[in-house]
Design a protein around this motif. Structure first.
Motif, PDB file in Angstrom:
ATOM      1  N   MET A 243       0.835  -1.189   0.000  1.00 48.43           N
ATOM      2  CA  MET A 243       0.000   0.000   0.000  1.00 48.43           C
ATOM      3  C   MET A 243       0.879   1.252   0.000  1.00 48.43           C
ATOM      4  O   MET A 243       2.062   1.197   0.335  1.00 48.43           O
ATOM      5  N   GLU A 244       0.280   2.382  -0.363  1.00 52.09           N
ATOM      6  CA  GLU A 244       0.984   3.653  -0.271  1.00 52.09           C
ATOM      7  C   GLU A 244       0.929   4.120   1.183  1.00 52.09           C
ATOM      8  O   GLU A 244      -0.140   4.493   1.683  1.00 52.09           O
ATOM      9  N   VAL A 245       2.067   4.093   1.868  1.00 54.36           N
ATOM     10  CA  VAL A 245       2.107   4.328   3.309  1.00 54.36           C
ATOM     11  C   VAL A 245       2.067   5.818   3.627  1.00 54.36           C
ATOM     12  O   VAL A 245       2.874   6.598   3.122  1.00 54.36           O
ATOM     13  N   LEU A 282      -5.011  -1.230   4.835  1.00 54.63           N
ATOM     14  CA  LEU A 282      -5.744   0.009   4.578  1.00 54.63           C
ATOM     15  C   LEU A 282      -5.457   1.067   5.639  1.00 54.63           C
ATOM     16  O   LEU A 282      -5.451   2.263   5.343  1.00 54.63           O
ATOM     17  N   THR A 285      -2.779   3.791   5.064  1.00 52.66           N
ATOM     18  CA  THR A 285      -2.932   4.724   3.948  1.00 52.66           C
ATOM     19  C   THR A 285      -3.516   6.064   4.370  1.00 52.66           C
ATOM     20  O   THR A 285      -3.673   6.956   3.540  1.00 52.66           O
ATOM     21  N   LYS A 286      -3.863   6.195   5.667  1.00 52.71           N
ATOM     22  CA  LYS A 286      -4.421   7.453   6.171  1.00 52.71           C
ATOM     23  C   LYS A 286      -3.664   7.892   7.417  1.00 52.71           C
ATOM     24  O   LYS A 286      -3.087   7.062   8.126  1.00 52.71           O
ATOM     25  N   TYR A 302     -12.275  -1.859  -1.464  1.00 51.27           N
ATOM     26  CA  TYR A 302     -10.889  -1.926  -1.948  1.00 51.27           C
ATOM     27  C   TYR A 302     -10.515  -3.331  -2.422  1.00 51.27           C
ATOM     28  O   TYR A 302      -9.856  -3.506  -3.447  1.00 51.27           O
TER      29      TYR A 302
END
Length: 305
Positions: A243-245, A282, A285-286, A302
């Motif tokens: 994931m985009e961390v 997930l 990612t926030k 997702y």
């Protein structure tokens, strides 16, 4: 799938988060980029994550009679957590966690505060709720005697016990044998077993915990995923999702919540570990441990479930 009913006994902290490009060296002063005050604590994070997934959740914790405590209570209630059994004490201020967050990693210093005032008698107040629950989820940021009492109460009523052994400390066998699933990361596994995982196989440390009485060990390994093993089984692996961390602070708490949710919904341990990997994937990612926790709709959308 039935709605899980889970009692979380654990910590509540205000996270004081500094975002910066790198960690300072010893004696070095650097400039940070941002400062945030965020509701946290392992117990609270896991409770919020469970509620966002759709579980019925009761939180048993303690805060001080201060603004941080009021903020934490409001944040949990807004997420649907039952806060009726959170202790408000004048004996200590609300716990804090000072977090330095870089693009790749974080480090954390916790001042327990009111968390140290959570007692067995506070857990006793929710015995009827534990009796009605599917599982009890525990960590080690509150007094060990309180954790032991909660596990004993869960055992009395035949409830599933999940222990996230963080921060790691020596644990009595009387507690270990009541734990159905323990979820150490690599560092905690080393601390709990005294086995240097740079020198000896990880499975050897897992087996030592299983031999001490734990029914199943799920070891989280960050970007390498996780490994799990039951007493009567072989070592199994679950890959992590790429994931985009944005923020890794709540990843472990999200994993524990996902695991507890699926186990309480009568899914097998393999399915539960796979679901936990999705939830924790997930979560990174926030920004913010609690704000970053995904809903069940997020997971389903997702991963196209």
């Amino acid at each position: 799938m039935k709605q899980p009913n889970i009692v979380v006994v654990g910590s509540m902290n205000m996270d004081i988060v500094v975002k910066t490009s790198r960690f300072p060296g010893g004696g070095e002063t650097i400039l940070g980029d941002e400062l945030h005050f965020i509701s946290g604590g392992k117990g609270a994070n896991q409770a919020v994550a469970l509620a966002r997934l759709g579980a019925q959740v009761t939180m048993v914790g303690a805060v001080g009679l201060d603004s941080f405590g009021r903020t934490l209570m409001t944040a949990m209630a807004d997420n649907g957590v039952n806060c009726d059994y959170i202790k408000i004490t004048e004996q200590a201020s609300t716990g804090t966690a000072s977090i330095t967050l870089t693009p790749d990693e974080n480090n954390i210093v916790v001042v327990p505060g009111a968390n140290t005032k959570l007692e067995a008698r506070d857990v006793k107040q929710v015995e009827t709720l534990i009796q009605a629950a599917d599982a009890v989820l525990l960590q080690l940021e509150v007094p060990l005697a309180t954790v032991e009492y909660a596990a004993a109460l869960a055992e009395k009523h035949g409830k599933f016990v999940i222990l996230n052994p963080a921060p790691a400390r020596p644990l009595p066998e009387s507690l270990l044998r009541r734990v159905h699933v323990m979820t150490p990361n690599r560092t905690e596994l080393e601390a709990l077993t005294g086995i240097d995982l740079d020198e000896r196989p990880l499975e050897e440390a897992v087996d030592k915990l299983l031999d001490s009485g734990v029914h199943c060990v799920v070891t989280t390994l960050g970007s390498e995923g996780s490994l799990w093993k039951r007493r009567d089984g072989s070592l199994q692996r679950q890959s992590a999702y790429r994931m985009e961390v944005v923020d890794t602070t709540g990843a472990g708490d999200a994993f524990n919540a996902g695991l507890a949710y699926d186990i309480s919904a009568d899914r097998g341990i393999g399915d539960a570990v796979a679901f936990a990997a999705k939830v924790s994937g997930l979560a990174v990612t926030k920004f913010g441990a609690q704000d970053g926790m995904p809903t069940m709709a997020d997971v389903e959308t997702y991963f196209h479930e």
